[in-house]
Motif scaffolding. Structure first.
Motif, PDB file in Angstrom:
ATOM      1  N   PHE A 201       0.838  -1.202   0.000  1.00  9.36           N
ATOM      2  CA  PHE A 201       0.000   0.000   0.000  1.00  9.36           C
ATOM      3  C   PHE A 201       0.874   1.254   0.000  1.00  9.36           C
ATOM      4  N   MET A 202       1.954   1.239   0.771  1.00  6.19           N
ATOM      5  CA  MET A 202       2.870   2.379   0.814  1.00  6.19           C
ATOM      6  C   MET A 202       3.506   2.615  -0.549  1.00  6.19           C
ATOM      7  N   LEU A 203       3.932   1.556  -1.199  1.00 11.08           N
ATOM      8  CA  LEU A 203       4.545   1.697  -2.518  1.00 11.08           C
ATOM      9  C   LEU A 203       3.555   2.258  -3.539  1.00 11.08           C
ATOM     10  N   CYS A 204       2.300   1.854  -3.428  1.00  6.73           N
ATOM     11  CA  CYS A 204       1.293   2.308  -4.392  1.00  6.73           C
ATOM     12  C   CYS A 204       0.838   3.732  -4.121  1.00  6.73           C
ATOM     13  N   ILE A 205       0.796   4.123  -2.864  1.00  2.00           N
ATOM     14  CA  ILE A 205       0.306   5.460  -2.538  1.00  2.00           C
ATOM     15  C   ILE A 205       1.355   6.522  -2.870  1.00  2.00           C
ATOM     16  N   ALA A 240       0.021  23.650  -5.019  1.00  7.28           N
ATOM     17  CA  ALA A 240       1.097  22.679  -4.818  1.00  7.28           C
ATOM     18  C   ALA A 240       1.407  22.500  -3.332  1.00  7.28           C
ATOM     19  N   VAL A 241       1.369  23.596  -2.569  1.00  5.22           N
ATOM     20  CA  VAL A 241       1.616  23.509  -1.133  1.00  5.22           C
ATOM     21  C   VAL A 241       0.557  22.653  -0.458  1.00  5.22           C
ATOM     22  N   THR A 242      -0.701  22.905  -0.772  1.00  5.63           N
ATOM     23  CA  THR A 242      -1.786  22.131  -0.163  1.00  5.63           C
ATOM     24  C   THR A 242      -1.669  20.652  -0.507  1.00  5.63           C
ATOM     25  N   LEU A 243      -1.418  20.354  -1.774  1.00  5.07           N
ATOM     26  CA  LEU A 243      -1.273  18.969  -2.206  1.00  5.07           C
ATOM     27  C   LEU A 243      -0.094  18.296  -1.513  1.00  5.07           C
ATOM     28  N   THR A 244       1.015  19.027  -1.379  1.00  2.00           N
ATOM     29  CA  THR A 244       2.209  18.460  -0.769  1.00  2.00           C
ATOM     30  C   THR A 244       1.986  18.150   0.706  1.00  2.00           C
ATOM     31  N   LEU A 245       1.356  19.068   1.425  1.00  2.00           N
ATOM     32  CA  LEU A 245       1.085  18.826   2.844  1.00  2.00           C
ATOM     33  C   LEU A 245       0.153  17.634   3.037  1.00  2.00           C
ATOM     34  N   LEU A 246      -0.829  17.495   2.149  1.00  2.00           N
ATOM     35  CA  LEU A 246      -1.713  16.336   2.224  1.00  2.00           C
ATOM     36  C   LEU A 246      -0.950  15.043   1.954  1.00  2.00           C
ATOM     37  N   GLN A 247      -0.045  15.079   0.977  1.00  2.00           N
ATOM     38  CA  GLN A 247       0.741  13.889   0.661  1.00  2.00           C
ATOM     39  C   GLN A 247       1.629  13.499   1.833  1.00  2.00           C
ATOM     40  N   ILE A 248       2.242  14.490   2.490  1.00  2.00           N
ATOM     41  CA  ILE A 248       3.087  14.206   3.655  1.00  2.00           C
ATOM     42  C   ILE A 248       2.259  13.586   4.774  1.00  2.00           C
ATOM     43  N   ALA A 249       1.091  14.157   5.032  1.00  2.00           N
ATOM     44  CA  ALA A 249       0.229  13.616   6.082  1.00  2.00           C
ATOM     45  C   ALA A 249      -0.177  12.188   5.771  1.00  2.00           C
ATOM     46  N   LEU A 250      -0.466  11.925   4.506  1.00  2.00           N
ATOM     47  CA  LEU A 250      -0.903  10.590   4.102  1.00  2.00           C
ATOM     48  C   LEU A 250       0.228   9.577   4.261  1.00  2.00           C
ATOM     49  N   THR A 251       1.415   9.904   3.752  1.00  2.00           N
ATOM     50  CA  THR A 251       2.535   8.972   3.849  1.00  2.00           C
ATOM     51  C   THR A 251       2.981   8.793   5.299  1.00  2.00           C
ATOM     52  N   PHE A 252       2.893   9.862   6.094  1.00  2.00           N
ATOM     53  CA  PHE A 252       3.263   9.733   7.510  1.00  2.00           C
ATOM     54  C   PHE A 252       2.330   8.760   8.223  1.00  2.00           C
ATOM     55  N   ALA A 253       1.037   8.850   7.932  1.00  2.00           N
ATOM     56  CA  ALA A 253       0.081   7.942   8.554  1.00  2.00           C
ATOM     57  C   ALA A 253       0.354   6.497   8.135  1.00  2.00           C
ATOM     58  N   GLY A 376      17.495   7.842  11.223  1.00  2.00           N
ATOM     59  CA  GLY A 376      17.488   9.079  10.439  1.00  2.00           C
ATOM     60  C   GLY A 376      17.253   8.853   8.962  1.00  2.00           C
ATOM     61  N   ALA A 377      17.893   7.825   8.397  1.00  2.00           N
ATOM     62  CA  ALA A 377      17.713   7.560   6.965  1.00  2.00           C
ATOM     63  C   ALA A 377      16.303   7.098   6.657  1.00  2.00           C
ATOM     64  N   GLY A 378      15.679   6.360   7.593  1.00  2.00           N
ATOM     65  CA  GLY A 378      14.319   5.893   7.360  1.00  2.00           C
ATOM     66  C   GLY A 378      13.291   7.003   7.346  1.00  2.00           C
ATOM     67  N   PHE A 379      13.643   8.162   7.938  1.00  2.00           N
ATOM     68  CA  PHE A 379      12.687   9.271   7.966  1.00  2.00           C
ATOM     69  C   PHE A 379      12.351   9.759   6.572  1.00  2.00           C
ATOM     70  N   VAL A 380      13.292   9.595   5.626  1.00  2.00           N
ATOM     71  CA  VAL A 380      13.041  10.103   4.282  1.00  2.00           C
ATOM     72  C   VAL A 380      11.913   9.323   3.597  1.00  2.00           C
ATOM     73  N   LEU A 381      11.585   8.141   4.114  1.00  2.00           N
ATOM     74  CA  LEU A 381      10.496   7.384   3.511  1.00  2.00           C
ATOM     75  C   LEU A 381       9.154   8.077   3.708  1.00  2.00           C
ATOM     76  N   VAL A 382       9.059   8.953   4.706  1.00  2.00           N
ATOM     77  CA  VAL A 382       7.820   9.681   4.946  1.00  2.00           C
ATOM     78  C   VAL A 382       7.625  10.763   3.898  1.00  2.00           C
ATOM     79  N   VAL A 383       8.715  11.273   3.348  1.00  2.00           N
ATOM     80  CA  VAL A 383       8.661  12.393   2.412  1.00  2.00           C
ATOM     81  C   VAL A 383       9.132  11.888   1.050  1.00  2.00           C
ATOM     82  N   PRO A 384       8.236  11.610   0.108  1.00  2.00           N
ATOM     83  CA  PRO A 384       8.629  11.093  -1.200  1.00  2.00           C
ATOM     84  C   PRO A 384       9.492  12.098  -1.960  1.00  2.00           C
ATOM     85  N   PRO A 385      10.264  11.652  -2.954  1.00  2.00           N
ATOM     86  CA  PRO A 385      11.155  12.552  -3.706  1.00  2.00           C
ATOM     87  C   PRO A 385      10.433  13.733  -4.338  1.00  2.00           C
ATOM     88  N   ILE A 386       9.253  13.499  -4.890  1.00  2.00           N
ATOM     89  CA  ILE A 386       8.537  14.590  -5.543  1.00  2.00           C
ATOM     90  C   ILE A 386       8.155  15.669  -4.536  1.00  2.00           C
TER      91      ILE A 386
END
Length: 536
Positions: A201-205, A240-253, A376-386
């Motif tokens: 699910f994480m990979l797909c989202i 873009a800001v709104t979309l990005t914050l939503l994406q961060i919240a989603l991946t963090f959850a 520390g390195a695993g934290f980047v998984l919460v924030v996708p490259p885009i």
């Protein structure tokens, strides 16, 4: 006897690596916060029906992709586990590792070559009236292509953990197929199911390239693609800001849920699969298992074969002679080499710092710095490259030419995103070497560069090469950051491939996909060979 230096250089290097990660992630957040504060009303107005539709589709496609990947994988893994010694089993497992080695855009080309409007199956699917596989159907097929083999291997590994005495006792009791599944196999699969499903699910989202190439329009757009469109096409920073914050919240959850489930969010292309002796299968069950294995094999092999055939059909000689292709290839190799070098260096710094802090602590609870070096390195998984790219795009657009700094952003983001995979390859070898040599280095007063070159290097040479090869393959095939920062002056092979697809030069795109796929595959196979050599 010399004592350890007052300041261990390993800890200093780890702090520097953590600072670099914090700067990259923090800079992205700063760009988002500043842009949101600058145009708060615009960011708030972005909460419209379109945004809700994008969020709903993001979750819906991830849920469907997870179900279509995980449920069949349960049956395919069980079929493979019931027949551990048939000829070709090892080849099938190696084929199931190939999708993890292929860049997403290369796999998308293979799926289009097979199921597209001009694909090999177009005649069977509707002939001239077949519109192709763009939209939700294309996204689902691509996600299942990537995640079905991964889930199968993870479930097969879970079945391999069943103690041999359980099967021996089941055989002595004359246990049938159904009781064996209910009492032995299903508990192992059920324990692995939440983690595997959560990982898929994480990979797909967070899928960007697949949705960008196969989405087919606004009706099939996820949050990450919407961020890209808001910056590169609409240039609507507030949205873009709104979309990005939503994406961060989603991946963090999702990552938080995965952590609770104990899932491995870094994945693994080379999972160890142990063959065990099981109860004998009846002829009917053998036939059913064979059918499941063959269907899964055809589904995975089909796009790969179509991609190779389409690539061989392109004018490879003309492509090799094009200046744009040569320049994109050189740019890709240089940026990937720098990204992999940075990823391995920072990973080694974090691993060494964590080990030094653990030895210095000796007892008691982990310190905050030790915990940061460990995770520390695993934290980047919460924030996708885009998302990272979007934050820096917004931060730098007012002070510099964002397209001029594309190489720096590609190297930095791809390096940090590859670190979880590099750490997996390096950390076991470093901990083992430290266990053997720590006291000797302390007695002889060997620290810093002398220790790395004289003591640790022989043990770390092979795992460092493994992490480097895998990180370079990931960077070569990445499209997330270069899609935002790329331009006519800075193009990588994935960016050029996307441009050729956008201009309907499908033959050229297929040839470039074949070239890119072969290079990435060679790197991952080299990493696999190095890793197996280290384990042996």
């Amino acid at each position: 006897m010399r004592l350890a230096p007052r300041s261990d250089p390993r800890i200093t290097a780890g702090i520097a690596a953590l600072g670099a990660i914090a700067l990259l992630i923090g800079g992205a957040f700063a760009g988002l916060v500043l842009e949101g504060a600058h145009d708060f009303s615009g960011a708030a107005s972005a909460f419209d029906p379109y945004l809700l539709r994008v969020v709903r589709f993001t979750l819906w496609q991830a849920l469907l992709s997870t179900l279509l990947s995980v449920v069949p994988a349960l049956f395919v893994a069980r079929a493979l586990s019931r027949h551990p010694r048939f000829r070709g089993r090892g080849l099938i497992l190696q084929l199931f590792a190939l999708p993890l080695a292929l860049p997403a855009i290369v796999a998308a080309l293979g799926i289009l070559a097979l199921y597209g409007s001009a694909g090999y199956f177009a005649g069977l699917l509707g002939g001239r009236d077949w519109p192709g596989i763009y939209g939700l159907s294309g996204i689902l097929v691509a996600h299942v292509f990537f995640n079905l083999p991964l889930a199968t291997r993870l479930f097969l590994e879970a079945l391999g953990t069943v103690p041999a005495n359980h099967w021996r006792l089941a055989s002595q009791l004359g246990m049938g197929v159904r009781p064996a599944f209910r009492l032995i196999e299903w508990p192992a699969l059920r324990a692995a199911l939440p983690g595997v499903a959560g990982l898929v699910f994480m990979l797909c989202i967070t899928s960007f390239t697949i949705v960008l190439t196969l989405g087919g329009g606004p009706a099939a757009t996820t949050l990450e693609v919407a961020i890209y469109q808001a910056l590169r096409f609409d240039f609507d920073p507030a949205r873009a800001v709104t979309l990005t914050l939503l994406q961060i919240a989603l991946t963090f959850a999702v990552v938080l849920a995965l952590t609770r489930l104990g899932a491995n969010t870094a994945g693994d292309a080379n999972l160890p699969v142990a063959a065990r002796r099981y109860l004998s299968a009846s002829p009917a069950e053998t036939l059913l298992n064979a059918a499941l294995i063959v269907l899964a094999l055809l589904f995975v092999a089909g796009p790969i074969a179509a991609m190779v055939a389409a690539g061989l059909g392109a004018d490879l000689g003309r492509l090799a002679g094009e200046g744009a292709v040569r320049q994109a290839t050189l740019t890709s190799v240089v940026l990937a080499f720098l990204s992999a070098s940075l990823a391995v260096t920072m990973s080694l710094a974090l691993i060494a710092a964590r080990r030094a802090l653990a030895l210095k602590r000796r007892s008691g609870r982990n310190t905050l710095l030790e915990h940061a070096a460990d995770t520390g390195a695993g934290f980047v998984l919460v924030v996708p490259p885009i998302v990272v790219g979007a934050g820096w795009f917004l931060l730098l657009r007012t002070v510099s030419d964002v397209f001029a700094i594309a190489p720096l952003m590609v190297v930095a983001v791809n390096a940090v995103m590859a670190m979880p995979f590099a750490i997996r390859a390096i950390r076991p070898a470093y901990d083992a070497a430290s266990e053997r040599h720590e006291r000797l280095c302390l007695l002889l007063g060997i620290f810093g560069w002398n220790r790395l070159s004289l003591i640790d290097w022989p043990s770390l040479r092979r795992p460092l090469a493994t992490g480097f090869a895998f990180a370079m393959a990931l960077s070569l095939g990445d499209l997330g950051v270069i899609a935002l920062f790329g331009s006519d002056s800075v193009q990588t092979l994935p960016y050029l491939l996307l441009a050729r697809m956008g201009s309907y030069r499908t033959a050229d795109a297929a040839g470039l996909a074949l070239l890119l796929g072969l290079v990435c595959l060679a790197l991952v196979l080299a990493a696999d060979r190095l890793g197996r050599g280290e384990r042996s």
